[in-house]
Design an enzyme around this catalytic site. Structure first.
Site, PDB file in Angstrom:
ATOM      1  N   ASP A   1     -27.024  -9.781  -7.066  1.00 41.75           N
ATOM      2  CA  ASP A   1     -28.193  -9.098  -6.535  1.00 41.75           C
ATOM      3  C   ASP A   1     -27.828  -7.671  -6.134  1.00 41.75           C
ATOM      4  OD1 ASP A   1     -30.731  -8.696  -5.768  1.00 41.75           O
ATOM      5  OD2 ASP A   1     -30.680  -9.970  -3.992  1.00 41.75           O
TER       6      ASP A   1
ATOM      7  N   CYS B   1     -22.181  -8.050  35.962  1.00 42.91           N
ATOM      8  CA  CYS B   1     -23.231  -8.731  35.199  1.00 42.91           C
ATOM      9  C   CYS B   1     -22.646  -9.996  34.555  1.00 42.91           C
ATOM     10  CB  CYS B   1     -23.780  -7.789  34.140  1.00 42.91           C
ATOM     11  SG  CYS B   1     -25.002  -8.563  33.095  1.00 42.91           S
TER      12      CYS B   1
ATOM     13  N   LYS C   1     -33.682 -18.855 -10.832  1.00 43.00           N
ATOM     14  CA  LYS C   1     -33.550 -18.248  -9.509  1.00 43.00           C
ATOM     15  C   LYS C   1     -33.361 -19.270  -8.392  1.00 43.00           C
ATOM     16  CE  LYS C   1     -35.377 -14.356  -8.930  1.00 43.00           C
ATOM     17  NZ  LYS C   1     -35.661 -12.985  -9.177  1.00 43.00           N
TER      18      LYS C   1
ATOM     19  N   GLU D   1     -23.797 -17.962 -15.791  1.00 42.64           N
ATOM     20  CA  GLU D   1     -23.028 -17.144 -14.842  1.00 42.64           C
ATOM     21  C   GLU D   1     -23.933 -16.772 -13.666  1.00 42.64           C
ATOM     22  OE1 GLU D   1     -22.175 -13.098 -16.140  1.00 42.64           O
ATOM     23  OE2 GLU D   1     -23.565 -13.404 -17.790  1.00 42.64           O
TER      24      GLU D   1
ATOM     25  N   TYR E   1     -21.314  -7.814 -17.153  1.00 35.57           N
ATOM     26  CA  TYR E   1     -21.737  -9.057 -17.785  1.00 35.57           C
ATOM     27  C   TYR E   1     -22.355  -8.863 -19.165  1.00 35.57           C
ATOM     28  CZ  TYR E   1     -25.857  -7.217 -15.395  1.00 35.57           C
ATOM     29  OH  TYR E   1     -26.829  -6.380 -14.922  1.00 35.57           O
TER      30      TYR E   1
ATOM     31  N   CYS F   1     -31.632  -4.714  33.770  1.00 37.51           N
ATOM     32  CA  CYS F   1     -30.970  -5.779  33.012  1.00 37.51           C
ATOM     33  C   CYS F   1     -31.705  -7.099  33.244  1.00 37.51           C
ATOM     34  CB  CYS F   1     -29.505  -5.887  33.448  1.00 37.51           C
ATOM     35  SG  CYS F   1     -28.692  -7.352  32.794  1.00 37.51           S
TER      36      CYS F   1
ATOM     37  N   LYS G   1     -26.204 -14.569 -11.043  1.00 35.55           N
ATOM     38  CA  LYS G   1     -27.089 -13.410 -11.095  1.00 35.55           C
ATOM     39  C   LYS G   1     -26.826 -12.590  -9.829  1.00 35.55           C
ATOM     40  CE  LYS G   1     -31.914 -12.111 -11.951  1.00 35.55           C
ATOM     41  NZ  LYS G   1     -31.906 -10.979 -11.093  1.00 35.55           N
TER      42      LYS G   1
ATOM     43  N   ASP H   1       0.832  -1.201   0.000  1.00 33.15           N
ATOM     44  CA  ASP H   1       0.000   0.000   0.000  1.00 33.15           C
ATOM     45  C   ASP H   1       0.872   1.258   0.000  1.00 33.15           C
ATOM     46  OD1 ASP H   1      -2.006  -1.753   0.130  1.00 33.15           O
ATOM     47  OD2 ASP H   1      -2.744  -1.187   2.121  1.00 33.15           O
TER      48      ASP H   1
ATOM     49  N   CYS I   1     -26.666  -2.176  30.204  1.00 30.01           N
ATOM     50  CA  CYS I   1     -26.526  -2.565  31.604  1.00 30.01           C
ATOM     51  C   CYS I   1     -25.117  -2.122  31.978  1.00 30.01           C
ATOM     52  CB  CYS I   1     -26.653  -4.078  31.727  1.00 30.01           C
ATOM     53  SG  CYS I   1     -26.001  -4.698  33.263  1.00 30.01           S
TER      54      CYS I   1
ATOM     55  N   CYS J   1     -28.833  -9.431  35.332  1.00 25.37           N
ATOM     56  CA  CYS J   1     -28.353  -9.111  36.686  1.00 25.37           C
ATOM     57  C   CYS J   1     -29.291  -8.146  37.415  1.00 25.37           C
ATOM     58  CB  CYS J   1     -26.929  -8.561  36.638  1.00 25.37           C
ATOM     59  SG  CYS J   1     -26.856  -6.871  36.027  1.00 25.37           S
TER      60      CYS J   1
ATOM     61  N   SER K   1     -35.461  -6.461 -19.267  1.00 27.70           N
ATOM     62  CA  SER K   1     -35.484  -7.299 -18.067  1.00 27.70           C
ATOM     63  C   SER K   1     -35.401  -8.765 -18.478  1.00 27.70           C
ATOM     64  CB  SER K   1     -36.727  -7.016 -17.250  1.00 27.70           C
ATOM     65  OG  SER K   1     -37.827  -6.996 -18.107  1.00 27.70           O
ATOM     66  N   LEU K   2     -35.321  -9.628 -17.488  1.00 26.85           N
ATOM     67  CA  LEU K   2     -35.122 -11.050 -17.775  1.00 26.85           C
ATOM     68  C   LEU K   2     -36.358 -11.834 -17.384  1.00 26.85           C
ATOM     69  CD1 LEU K   2     -31.597 -12.010 -16.368  1.00 26.85           C
ATOM     70  CD2 LEU K   2     -32.383 -12.145 -18.721  1.00 26.85           C
TER      71      LEU K   2
ATOM     72  N   GLU L   1     -23.607  -4.969 -12.832  1.00 22.93           N
ATOM     73  CA  GLU L   1     -24.406  -4.888 -11.607  1.00 22.93           C
ATOM     74  C   GLU L   1     -23.534  -4.301 -10.505  1.00 22.93           C
ATOM     75  OE1 GLU L   1     -27.430  -5.902 -12.077  1.00 22.93           O
ATOM     76  OE2 GLU L   1     -28.320  -6.429 -10.138  1.00 22.93           O
TER      77      GLU L   1
ATOM     78  N   LYS M   1     -27.457 -17.803 -20.805  1.00 23.39           N
ATOM     79  CA  LYS M   1     -27.565 -17.065 -22.065  1.00 23.39           C
ATOM     80  C   LYS M   1     -27.155 -17.958 -23.229  1.00 23.39           C
ATOM     81  CE  LYS M   1     -26.232 -13.037 -19.409  1.00 23.39           C
ATOM     82  NZ  LYS M   1     -25.302 -12.002 -19.048  1.00 23.39           N
TER      83      LYS M   1
ATOM     84  N   ARG N   1     -30.342   2.100 -14.185  1.00 22.87           N
ATOM     85  CA  ARG N   1     -31.260   1.561 -15.198  1.00 22.87           C
ATOM     86  C   ARG N   1     -32.460   2.476 -15.410  1.00 22.87           C
ATOM     87  NH1 ARG N   1     -35.789  -1.544 -15.472  1.00 22.87           N
ATOM     88  NH2 ARG N   1     -35.879  -3.015 -17.205  1.00 22.87           N
TER      89      ARG N   1
ATOM     90  N   TYR O   1       2.230   1.965  -3.398  1.00 18.28           N
ATOM     91  CA  TYR O   1       1.146   2.486  -4.241  1.00 18.28           C
ATOM     92  C   TYR O   1       0.922   3.969  -3.937  1.00 18.28           C
ATOM     93  CZ  TYR O   1      -3.594   3.107  -6.055  1.00 18.28           C
ATOM     94  OH  TYR O   1      -4.701   3.564  -6.720  1.00 18.28           O
ATOM     95  N   ASP O   2       0.877   4.283  -2.622  1.00 16.25           N
ATOM     96  CA  ASP O   2       0.668   5.685  -2.215  1.00 16.25           C
ATOM     97  C   ASP O   2       1.757   6.596  -2.774  1.00 16.25           C
ATOM     98  OD1 ASP O   2      -1.609   5.335  -0.914  1.00 16.25           O
ATOM     99  OD2 ASP O   2      -0.765   5.302   1.116  1.00 16.25           O
TER     100      ASP O   2
HETATM  101  S1  IVH Z   1     -28.030 -10.114 -18.227  1.00 22.06           S
HETATM  102  C1  IVH Z   1     -32.017  -8.201 -20.228  1.00 22.06           C
HETATM  103  N1  IVH Z   1     -26.494 -11.082 -16.379  1.00 22.06           N
HETATM  104  O1  IVH Z   1     -30.712  -9.081 -13.264  1.00 22.06           O
HETATM  105  C2  IVH Z   1     -31.191  -7.983 -19.051  1.00 22.06           C
HETATM  106  N2  IVH Z   1     -28.267  -9.659 -15.723  1.00 22.06           N
HETATM  107  O2  IVH Z   1     -33.554  -9.624 -13.369  1.00 22.06           O
HETATM  108  C3  IVH Z   1     -29.976  -8.746 -19.242  1.00 22.06           C
HETATM  109  N3  IVH Z   1     -28.346  -9.239 -13.302  1.00 22.06           N
HETATM  110  O3  IVH Z   1     -31.607  -6.166 -14.949  1.00 22.06           O
HETATM  111  C4  IVH Z   1     -29.235  -8.891 -18.064  1.00 22.06           C
HETATM  112  N4  IVH Z   1     -26.610 -10.458 -12.777  1.00 22.06           N
HETATM  113  O4  IVH Z   1     -29.631  -6.066 -13.324  1.00 22.06           O
HETATM  114  C5  IVH Z   1     -27.549 -10.319 -16.643  1.00 22.06           C
HETATM  115  N5  IVH Z   1     -25.027 -12.005 -14.851  1.00 22.06           N
HETATM  116  C6  IVH Z   1     -26.077 -11.231 -15.121  1.00 22.06           C
HETATM  117  C7  IVH Z   1     -26.772 -10.550 -14.109  1.00 22.06           C
HETATM  118  C8  IVH Z   1     -27.882  -9.774 -14.449  1.00 22.06           C
HETATM  119  C9  IVH Z   1     -27.567  -9.656 -12.317  1.00 22.06           C
HETATM  120  C10 IVH Z   1     -29.532  -8.369 -13.123  1.00 22.06           C
HETATM  121  C11 IVH Z   1     -29.643  -7.225 -14.107  1.00 22.06           C
HETATM  122  C12 IVH Z   1     -30.975  -7.378 -14.740  1.00 22.06           C
HETATM  123  C13 IVH Z   1     -31.690  -8.208 -13.740  1.00 22.06           C
HETATM  124  C14 IVH Z   1     -32.834  -8.961 -14.355  1.00 22.06           C
END
Ligand code: IVH
Length: 675
Positions: free
Chosen positions: A122, A435, A318, A118, A230, A412, A120, A35, A430, A415, A84-85, A178, A294, A141, A38-39
């Site tokens: 969150d 205690c 999911k 791959e 992704y 408490c 997903k 580090d 407490c 005690c 969306s998916l 994401e 995909k 988005r 790097y600094d």
């Molecule tokens: S492909 C048409 N790949 O999931 C959207 N999405 O429920 C194509 N997400 O809006 C997305 N990981 O925000 C893709 N490996 C991944 C993902 C991913 C998370 C999210 C993305 C999308 C949402 C859909």
């Protein structure tokens, strides 16, 4: 830009060096330099740029410094919509997708389709736009057509390259990813919010969204967000045949791409990936809610087209959610090691992502009031990774009127001494010195795996030892005998001997482990390490003033106040002194008197495979602290190779060159660290 300036070469060199090290650190998690080194680079670049502002490059890493807060977000139209998916929630829904895909692609059912699977992630999706290789826009988005301009905020995220690492960038490209907050960071952020009596984030996704959608980029910069990339939006000047090749490209360009991604032939292979990742879900450092599958061939993806705002060539498969509804049967109050009273909901047992949940924290009285939590309420429970489950919210519209308000105790529950609440604090405590609930928690913390690591001294045994009066302060642990243990229920000849031996083995802990083990408020593992490295002994730490402590970069007023308060207390000092009669902490190597410049002085090592007790970063730090260097490739100049599980080809190269191969155990022995 003045191209002939004599400093330009150095500025270019520093800029690209820093990008390289950011990539190693933030994307690969495999730093090559310390580090401090790097600094030094960053400081030199800053100085040159301040003296010659006209020479600052458009992708200078100093541009990551947060700018002025915005009044409001601007809107940005995505070059192509963010769709969306569609979801599959079961195995059969997944195979139905596969059958549909066969139809669309006009393939016989017996011919397996090539998929790309791959994780997903969150979090929240972001759109990054690069023009001729430079990051020009970043947006959330939004409604899929237009998003909010978060360019300044995204620039503070170190794993996002400001310039694509390629000499031939596409003219335009939209990269989709994401933004996530790792679970541990989410936990820390909420602890911080709790201490400041601010509203808690319900889950890592909300925390990530709250951190990215900030008008003040300085706040985003203080939250360690990551973006996993992704996908592809609009592009001009890019030729790519498959999703897998595209993601490999993303990684080469400098993006963080999911580490778990696989080309799968046919449904079974995908299912195998789905199940394998479900097992790993528990231990991943970030939240995932499924996998995304995909069509790997981008021509097939194009051919599949869209149906009502979702591409037909991909699907989210999911996992069961980690939020679930249940009922609060009762509310109890637990007493922590610093005396804090925490309300805990006893809930009707429910299964959350594989674990049965019976209790969920309600944090403190203010949080309970904010959420208006009552006994009998139907509530939403959330569990993220190994974070303690918590009640997210009450389902208010199904209340029957029979729910009971909870009266927070004035004494408490263990005690029975009166509790206190300091002005400006959310915690009710407490404050009794005697205690037993606090004592049990303090002992549990001291013997924890990250502190003295006394194996076999679990919660139940600590409880017995305190209840029987065998342990009433830290040092009593070291006066336990096998005879005494045998008086306790559940102990036999073998188990008592095992515990006594484990206690004996704990007498030479690294200094930071005891500092952490004392359970001083606001002093977590990281702070404990910083203190150990800086002061090197308890004597020095206990003498430090608040001012001394605040000289240390990472230590703020909260920690320094808590530390000085702790060491001003005669009871704490006496407990510690008695403990130190039995255990001798090992100071950090660079401060130890017998280190003679380090065991690895002048040696170059290479890491390969997965280590079990150390991260790569830790191993690198230990090697550097011991005077050695870490290199990424094996050559004649390599002195040793540190090999973990599933080593790569580097191990074979090392064997061929006759280089010493060390296991993790041998390495720790060499640097005299007992894990
Ligand atoms: S492909 C048409 N790949 O999931 C959207 N999405 O429920 C194509 N997400 O809006 C997305 N990981 O925000 C893709 N490996 C991944 C993902 C991913 C998370 C999210 C993305 C999308 C949402 C859909």
């Amino acid at each position: 830009m003045i191209l002939s300036h004599p400093l330009i070469e150095r500025i270019k060199e520093l800029t690209s060096l820093i990008h390289h090290h950011d990539f190693r650190y933030y994307v690969l998690d495999e730093p090559e330099i310390s580090d401090t080194a790097y600094d030094t680079l960053l400081r030199e670049l800053r100085k040159l740029e301040t003296q010659n502002p006209e020479l600052r490059l458009p992708d200078s890493p100093t541009l990551r410094v947060p700018g002025q807060p915005l009044e409001a977000f601007k809107k940005i139209k995505h070059l192509t919509p963010m769709l969306s998916l569609s979801n599959a929630l079961s195995e059969s829904e997944w195979t139905e997708f596969d059958q549909r895909a066969h139809k669309i692609l006009e393939k016989p059912l017996l011919e397996p389709i090539e998929y790309f699977a791959e994780l997903k992630f969150d979090g929240l999706s972001v759109n990054l736009i690069y023009e001729n290789g430079y990051l020009v826009h970043a947006a959330t988005r939004g409604d899929g057509i237009t998003g909010e301009d978060v360019t300044q905020n995204v620039k503070t995220i170190r794993s996002v390259p400001l310039r694509l690492n390629t000499s031939k960038p596409p003219q335009w490209i939209e990269i989709r990813g994401e933004a996530i907050l790792p679970i541990q960071e989410f936990k820390k952020l909420n602890e911080d919010q709790l201490n400041k009596n601010l509203k808690l984030f319900a889950n890592p996704r909300n925390a990530a969204a709250g951190s990215l959608r900030q008008l003040d980029p300085a706040i985003t910069a203080s939250r360690p967000l990551k973006i996993f990339c992704y996908g592809l939006g609009y592009s001009k000047g890019l030729k790519m045949n498959t999703m897998s090749a595209y993601q490999n490209h993303l990684q080469e360009w400098g993006f963080q791409v999911g580490q778990y991604r696989k080309i799968c032939l046919g449904t079974k292979s995908v299912l195998h990936f789905y199940k394998k990742m479900e097992e790993q879900r528990e231990t991943l450092p970030y939240e995932i809610d499924g996998i995304v599958i995909k069509l790997n061939q981008l021509s097939e993806m194009d051919h599949a087209g869209y149906i009502s705002r979702s591409p037909r060539g991909m699907i989210a498969f999911k996992y069961p959610p980690r939020q679930e509804m249940t009922t609060i049967e009762d509310i109890i109050v637990q007493v922590g090691r610093t005396g804090t009273l925490t309300p805990v909901a006893i809930v009707s047992p429910i299964c959350l992502g594989g674990a049965t949940i019976r209790r969920a924290t309600l944090h403190n009285q203010d949080e309970m009031d904010r959420k208006d939590i009552r006994i009998g309420d139907r509530v939403l429970i959330q569990r993220a990774g190994d974070v303690i489950p918590e009640v997210v919210k009450v389902i208010l519209n199904i209340r029957t009127g029979k729910e009971k308000k909870f009266q927070f105790p004035t004494h408490c529950p263990v005690c029975h001494s009166p509790v206190e609440r300091k002005i400006g604090e959310s915690a009710i405590r407490c404050v009794s010195r005697n205690c037993v609930a606090q004592l049990k928690e303090r002992i549990r913390h001291l013997v924890h795996i990250n502190a003295l690591n006394i194996e076999g001294l679990g919660e139940k045994i600590v409880e017995q030892l305190v209840d029987e009066g065998f342990v009433s302060q830290y040092s009593d642990l070291y006066q336990l005998t096998q005879e005494r243990l045998l008086q306790l229920e559940g102990f036999a000849e073998k188990s008592s001997l095992k515990l006594i031996e484990a206690i004996k083995r704990s007498v030479h802990p690294e200094l930071h482990r005891i500092i952490f083990g004392l359970g001083i408020r606001h002093v977590g593992e990281k702070t404990a390490k910083i203190l150990a490295n800086f002061f090197g002994s308890f004597e020095a730490i206990s003498k430090a003033t608040e001012l001394d402590l605040e000289q240390i970069h990472e230590i703020g007023p909260e920690v320094s106040q808590s530390l000085t308060q702790y060491f001003r207390d005669p009871q704490h000092l006496s407990d510690l002194q008695k403990l130190l009669k039995y255990i001798q902490p090992i100071p950090p190597l660079h401060l130890s008197t017998n280190s003679n410049g380090g065991q690895l002085k002048g040696k170059t090592g290479v890491l390969t495979g997965t280590l079990t007790t150390l991260s790569r970063r830790e191993a690198t730090r230990i090697i550097e602290e011991n005077g050695g260097k870490v290199s990424t490739s094996v050559s004649k100049k390599t002195h040793f190779i540190l090999a973990g599980a599933e080593p790569g080809s580097k191990l074979d190269q090392a064997r061929n060159l006759g280089i010493e191969i060390w296991t993790e155990e041998k390495f720790l022995e060499m640097v005299q660290i007992k894990k």
